[in-house]
Design a protein around this motif. Structure first.
Motif, PDB file in Angstrom:
ATOM      1  N   ASN A  42       0.806  -1.218   0.000  1.00  0.00           N
ATOM      2  CA  ASN A  42       0.000   0.000   0.000  1.00  0.00           C
ATOM      3  C   ASN A  42       0.837   1.265   0.000  1.00  0.00           C
ATOM      4  O   ASN A  42       0.470   2.243  -0.641  1.00  0.00           O
ATOM      5  N   SER A  43       1.942   1.272   0.747  1.00  0.00           N
ATOM      6  CA  SER A  43       2.774   2.478   0.761  1.00  0.00           C
ATOM      7  C   SER A  43       4.197   2.154   1.176  1.00  0.00           C
ATOM      8  O   SER A  43       4.449   1.224   1.943  1.00  0.00           O
ATOM      9  N   ILE A  44       5.112   2.938   0.629  1.00  0.00           N
ATOM     10  CA  ILE A  44       6.512   2.941   1.038  1.00  0.00           C
ATOM     11  C   ILE A  44       6.907   4.407   1.181  1.00  0.00           C
ATOM     12  O   ILE A  44       6.798   5.178   0.229  1.00  0.00           O
ATOM     13  N   VAL A  45       7.340   4.775   2.391  1.00  0.00           N
ATOM     14  CA  VAL A  45       7.742   6.151   2.675  1.00  0.00           C
ATOM     15  C   VAL A  45       9.178   6.125   3.187  1.00  0.00           C
ATOM     16  O   VAL A  45       9.519   5.319   4.047  1.00  0.00           O
ATOM     17  N   ILE A  46       9.998   7.001   2.653  1.00  0.00           N
ATOM     18  CA  ILE A  46      11.390   7.136   3.076  1.00  0.00           C
ATOM     19  C   ILE A  46      11.540   8.486   3.773  1.00  0.00           C
ATOM     20  O   ILE A  46      11.234   9.523   3.182  1.00  0.00           O
ATOM     21  N   ALA A  47      12.005   8.476   5.017  1.00  0.00           N
ATOM     22  CA  ALA A  47      12.217   9.711   5.786  1.00  0.00           C
ATOM     23  C   ALA A  47      13.706   9.940   5.984  1.00  0.00           C
ATOM     24  O   ALA A  47      14.440   9.012   6.343  1.00  0.00           O
ATOM     25  N   ASN A  48      14.137  11.168   5.744  1.00  0.00           N
ATOM     26  CA  ASN A  48      15.526  11.542   6.007  1.00  0.00           C
ATOM     27  C   ASN A  48      15.575  12.144   7.413  1.00  0.00           C
ATOM     28  O   ASN A  48      14.999  13.201   7.666  1.00  0.00           O
ATOM     29  N   ILE A  49      16.265  11.462   8.321  1.00  0.00           N
ATOM     30  CA  ILE A  49      16.334  11.916   9.708  1.00  0.00           C
ATOM     31  C   ILE A  49      17.594  12.746   9.987  1.00  0.00           C
ATOM     32  O   ILE A  49      17.814  13.161  11.123  1.00  0.00           O
ATOM     33  N   ASP A  50      18.394  12.978   8.961  1.00  0.00           N
ATOM     34  CA  ASP A  50      19.580  13.831   9.101  1.00  0.00           C
ATOM     35  C   ASP A  50      19.129  15.290   8.994  1.00  0.00           C
ATOM     36  O   ASP A  50      18.440  15.662   8.047  1.00  0.00           O
ATOM     37  N   ASP A 112      21.056   7.847   7.695  1.00  0.00           N
ATOM     38  CA  ASP A 112      20.302   9.047   7.338  1.00  0.00           C
ATOM     39  C   ASP A 112      18.836   8.773   7.014  1.00  0.00           C
ATOM     40  O   ASP A 112      17.998   9.648   7.198  1.00  0.00           O
ATOM     41  N   LEU A 113      18.529   7.592   6.503  1.00  0.00           N
ATOM     42  CA  LEU A 113      17.186   7.306   6.001  1.00  0.00           C
ATOM     43  C   LEU A 113      16.506   6.189   6.783  1.00  0.00           C
ATOM     44  O   LEU A 113      17.146   5.224   7.197  1.00  0.00           O
ATOM     45  N   VAL A 114      15.179   6.331   6.939  1.00  0.00           N
ATOM     46  CA  VAL A 114      14.342   5.299   7.542  1.00  0.00           C
ATOM     47  C   VAL A 114      13.205   5.017   6.571  1.00  0.00           C
ATOM     48  O   VAL A 114      12.559   5.943   6.068  1.00  0.00           O
ATOM     49  N   ALA A 115      12.970   3.738   6.302  1.00  0.00           N
ATOM     50  CA  ALA A 115      11.889   3.332   5.412  1.00  0.00           C
ATOM     51  C   ALA A 115      10.738   2.764   6.234  1.00  0.00           C
ATOM     52  O   ALA A 115      10.953   2.032   7.195  1.00  0.00           O
ATOM     53  N   THR A 116       9.523   3.109   5.836  1.00  0.00           N
ATOM     54  CA  THR A 116       8.321   2.529   6.431  1.00  0.00           C
ATOM     55  C   THR A 116       7.481   1.977   5.301  1.00  0.00           C
ATOM     56  O   THR A 116       7.203   2.674   4.322  1.00  0.00           O
ATOM     57  N   ILE A 117       7.098   0.709   5.439  1.00  0.00           N
ATOM     58  CA  ILE A 117       6.290   0.043   4.427  1.00  0.00           C
ATOM     59  C   ILE A 117       5.004  -0.449   5.080  1.00  0.00           C
ATOM     60  O   ILE A 117       5.020  -0.948   6.202  1.00  0.00           O
TER      61      ILE A 117
END
Length: 123
Positions: A42-50, A112-117
């Motif tokens: 349904n979704s894949i979101v990539i967040a940059n935490i840097d 730097d990146l976190v993925a949520t699926i």
């Protein structure tokens, strides 16, 4: 690789998983061979935490479970700005992950990146 018939569904289980994306392939979801399941992504979101630096991300579908086989990009070397998120796919562009396939992501900078699926496991 089978394509299970989802007309006679017995179970739909919702899943949301998050993982730090490394500079080597990081598994986001894997559908084992002969699982009898289809995953509706349904979704894949990539967040940059840097807080200061952008980082690139590549998201691949692999032709075998556990990041095996051939990697084919669904998003390739996309820059995610500092403290921002990238929606790789959402419910309007959902797709199915069949048996013996997997999804993984790679980052240009570790940490730097976190993925949520988010996906539905259909049996």
């Amino acid at each position: 690789m089978a394509n299970p018939n989802i007309v006679s569904v017995t179970s739909i289980v919702g899943n949301t998983l998050s993982a730090a994306v490394l500079t080597t392939a990081t598994q986001l979801a894997s559908n084992a061979a002969s699982s009898g399941k289809v995953f509706k992504i349904n979704s894949i979101v990539i967040a940059n935490i840097d807080g200061t630096s952008a980082a690139d991300v590549t998201v691949n579908i692999y032709s075998a479970a556990a990041l095996g086989g051939t990697a084919l990009a669904i998003a390739s070397t996309i820059s995610v700005p500092a403290d921002a998120s990238l929606i790789v796919t959402d419910k309007t562009t959902m797709f199915y992950l069949l048996e013996n396939q997997s999804i993984g992501a790679l980052a240009s900078a570790a940490g730097d990146l976190v993925a949520t699926i988010s996906f539905e496991e259909i049996t």
